[in-house]
Design an enzyme around this catalytic site. Structure first.
Site: not given
Length: 395
Positions: A308, A337, A306, A332, A359, A356-357
């Site tokens: 990079r 990407e 979670v 994630d 957050a 990458h969600v």
């Protein structure tokens, strides 16, 4: 492009579906739009948040900087704004008589005209933004946690400037996302989900559950920062023994049994049943999780990232998963990407991928708005700023 300049207290309508992206730019890390809640405007809300997340203030007041002279602050807003002027009102109250320029065009990088004459900027820190700014720009507050999109800027662009960011604010939300991935993998939920999509009642899948219960197992957090600390807190609550690494010191909260330095990562990984990567992207962490490190991770462990994507060698991760050395992985973030359609990661049954969600949702957006506003108030008042970034270290 829509640019609005406000001086003093004035009327205006601005939405707060704040931050389509909290950790990365729009299009990379989209978060569900959500309006600021009324309690975010309470005078004591910032103090309570600072205490609860242990946010640190700079050791010196910003007014001690020889170039400090608040006059013009530019605030960039992401796309998807509609229907709520709460954030604008909070920003304007914090700015007082300082001119506040609001760019709600949705542009990721403000133009030179937008940034002309600005001594402060709230938005997304990037190399292009710094290049477009005047030499008088002193303070940059980034909505992001990661600073890798501007830490690579030249010394000239970074020199004699103050950087703050979103560190720790999205930690609780991202931590819950990581723990959710861990629970799903350990209980084999991806296989059941696939069976559900096919309308199949497959009780025999339970025979493949081999990871066991989390209680009593060891979870290693690589990067005991804001996100890593929240992961550790939740893992401890599940009865796990928690170890961690951090670059700065061996200090950690009571719920972490051992905190090692960065060079102890391999040794600690060999003893961990779960490894959670919460590292920022720096020169030292780029490609850190490579074939050699995955070989040192305890056989049968679960890997969660979670942090990079570029901290992990994707080919090495795929090899560790396909060989069975890793029990599974929750990602994630990936490298690259978006993850290409032909990546073997998509087809591995023991892998969960989210775009990458981590957050998104929760209260991370409200916290982002609140601290951006609080830092603006501190800047105008000349007080120590929150979440100071060491640009040489990259976080």
């Amino acid at each position: 492009m829509k640019i609005r300049a406000y001086s003093g207290i004035c009327a205006g309508i601005l939405s707060l579906s704040l931050l389509q992206a909290v950790s990365l730019p729009p299009g990379a890390d989209a978060a569900r739009p959500d309006a600021a809640r009324p309690d975010a405007a309470r005078p004591d809300a910032a103090r309570q948040l600072i205490e609860s997340l242990n946010l640190e203030a700079a050791p010196t007041a910003v007014s001690s900087h020889p170039r400090w002279e608040p006059a013009r602050v530019v605030v960039s807003l992401p796309r998807g704004m509609a229907g709520n002027d709460s954030y604008l009102k909070q920003l304007q109250a914090a700015a007082g008589e300082v001119t506040l320029v609001v760019d709600d065009s949705g542009a990721f990088v403000p133009t030179q005209d937008t940034l002309a004459g600005a001594d402060a900027y709230i938005g997304f820190c990037t190399t292009d933004m710094l290049a477009n700014a005047d030499s008088g720009l002193l303070w940059i507050h980034s909505y992001t946690v990661g600073m890798d999109r501007c830490s690579g800027a030249s010394d000239t662009l970074q020199a004699d400037r103050i950087f703050t960011n979103n560190q720790r604010l999205s930690g609780p939300t991202i931590a819950e996302h990581g723990i959710a991935m861990l629970l799903a993998i350990s209980r084999g939920l991806p296989a059941y989900s696939a069976a559900q999509a096919e309308r199949q009642w497959r009780r025999e899948l339970s025979a493949e559950l081999g990871f066991g219960e989390l209680a009593g197992k060891t979870l290693l957090v690589a990067g005991l920062g804001g996100i890593g600390t929240e992961v550790a807190r939740r893992a401890h609550g599940l009865g796990m023994r928690v170890t961690a690494t951090r670059n700065s010191s061996r200090q950690g909260p009571d719920f972490v049994a051992y905190v090692g330095l960065a060079d102890e990562l391999g040794a600690l990984a060999s003893e961990a049943d779960v490894v959670v990567n919460a590292l920022p992207l720096t020169e030292q962490t780029n490609g850190l999780f490579d074939a050699e490190l995955f070989a040192r991770i305890k056989p049968g462990a679960i890997y969660i990232n979670v942090g990079r994507g570029q901290t992990t060698d994707t080919s090495a991760l795929v090899a560790a998963l396909e060989s069975g050395h890793l029990y599974g992985a929750g990602l994630d973030v990936t490298d690259p990407e978006p993850l290409p359609e032909d990546s073997p990661l998509w087809l591995l049954p023991n892998v969960i991928i989210t775009p990458h969600v981590a957050a998104a949702g929760g209260d991370s957006l409200q916290r982002t708005a609140l601290i951006a506003t609080e830092n603006l108030r501190r800047y105008v008042s000349g007080e120590p700023l929150l979440n100071l970034v060491d640009m040489e270290a990259g976080y």
